[in-house]
Each structure stands twice: as structure tokens, then as C-alpha cells.
Design a protein around this motif. Structure first.
Motif, PDB file in Angstrom:
ATOM      1  N   MET A 170    -139.954  16.628  19.953  1.00  0.00           N
ATOM      2  CA  MET A 170    -140.949  17.543  20.469  1.00  0.00           C
ATOM      3  C   MET A 170    -142.336  17.026  20.100  1.00  0.00           C
ATOM      4  O   MET A 170    -142.575  16.637  18.957  1.00  0.00           O
ATOM      5  N   LYS A 171    -143.236  17.085  21.050  1.00  0.00           N
ATOM      6  CA  LYS A 171    -144.620  16.691  20.783  1.00  0.00           C
ATOM      7  C   LYS A 171    -145.304  17.825  20.021  1.00  0.00           C
ATOM      8  O   LYS A 171    -145.206  18.996  20.396  1.00  0.00           O
ATOM      9  N   ILE A 172    -145.983  17.467  18.942  1.00  0.00           N
ATOM     10  CA  ILE A 172    -146.710  18.458  18.142  1.00  0.00           C
ATOM     11  C   ILE A 172    -148.197  18.297  18.430  1.00  0.00           C
ATOM     12  O   ILE A 172    -148.768  17.232  18.226  1.00  0.00           O
ATOM     13  N   GLY A 173    -148.795  19.360  18.917  1.00  0.00           N
ATOM     14  CA  GLY A 173    -150.226  19.386  19.178  1.00  0.00           C
ATOM     15  C   GLY A 173    -150.887  20.500  18.399  1.00  0.00           C
ATOM     16  O   GLY A 173    -150.226  21.260  17.689  1.00  0.00           O
ATOM     17  N   LYS A 174    -152.182  20.592  18.541  1.00  0.00           N
ATOM     18  CA  LYS A 174    -152.903  21.677  17.884  1.00  0.00           C
ATOM     19  C   LYS A 174    -152.540  23.000  18.546  1.00  0.00           C
ATOM     20  O   LYS A 174    -152.309  23.070  19.747  1.00  0.00           O
ATOM     21  N   VAL A 175    -152.517  24.036  17.722  1.00  0.00           N
ATOM     22  CA  VAL A 175    -152.181  25.381  18.177  1.00  0.00           C
ATOM     23  C   VAL A 175    -153.253  26.335  17.662  1.00  0.00           C
ATOM     24  O   VAL A 175    -153.702  26.219  16.524  1.00  0.00           O
TER      25      VAL A 175
END
Length: 127
Positions: free
Chosen positions: A1-6
Motif C-alpha cells: 500500500m502506498k503511504i501518503g500524507k493524511v
């Protein structure tokens, strides 16, 4: 899974009284509000999948910031005219100081003075 800013947002309420100095409308008289404050932070989720624990954010905002103005007469607290705009800018400054020591950034602040009137401050406005 790609982890980006949230982005995460927490909503708070506090009650304060004030009057507006050098103002010719009804708000020149002492009156109170139940303010609603929305704080949005942004960051990468940590190893536990959290940008910031909502309870930690709540403790930080309530204990270190809102306790200073909740159930207070704001004209006695501040050395500026306590308009919604100026209270919002003060809140931004106080919260930004505390968020600086985290892995998050303060992205947005919305301060509701009444159910139909609010101010918004965005990170880009403060750069």
C-alpha cells in the motif's frame, strides 16, 4: 500500500465572553459565544498507522490552549480587540507552536463564533 500524507481534524467547543472595542454595533456590549474550533493537521501515519492520536491532540489543545480562554472574559485575556479574526490568529499561533514538536503540520483552522458565522485560516495564509 502506498503511504501518503493524511489530514486529521478534531472539533472542540469553548465558551467565552467579550465585547468589541471601538465598534458601533451590538457587539460593543458584553456578550458571550459558544465557539466551535476545528483544527486540521497533516502528516504521514506512524508505525501504528496514526498521524496523531486524537486523544493526544485533544489533550494538547484543551490543556495547553483552550483552558486559557474557556469561560473567560476575553478582553481581560488579550491585549487586542477580541474579534473572531484576531482570536483565530492567536489560536493559530498557539497551536502552531505545539504542533512544531510533532511529525505533523497545522494545515487549517476554522473558528465558528455563531452557528452561521466563522473564520478560516489556511496554512498558505500564514506563510
Amino acid at each position: 500500500m502506498k503511504i501518503g500524507k493524511v489530514s486529521i481534524t478534531k472539533v472542540f467547543t469553548f465558551d467565552s465572553a467579550h465585547h468589541l472595542v471601538d465598534y458601533d454595533g451590538k457587539c460593543r456590549n458584553i456578550h458571550g459565544h459558544t465557539y466551535k474550533l476545528e483544527i486540521t493537521l497533516k502528516g504521514f501515519p506512524d508505525k501504528n498507522g496514526l498521524v496523531m492520536d486524537f486523544h493526544d491532540l485533544e489533550d494538547m489543545i484543551e490543556d495547553e490552549v483552550l483552558d486559557r480562554i474557556d469561560h473567560k472574559y476575553l478582553n481581560d485575556v488579550f491585549d487586542f480587540n477580541p474579534t473572531c479574526e484576531m482570536i483565530g490568529l492567536w489560536l493559530w499561533e498557539e497551536i502552531a507552536i505545539r504542533v512544531k514538536n510533532t511529525q505533523c503540520s497545522l494545515e487549517k483552522l476554522v473558528l465558528w463564533e455563531t452557528p452561521t458565522s466563522y473564520i478560516t485560516i489556511d496554512k498558505h495564509d500564514m506563510e
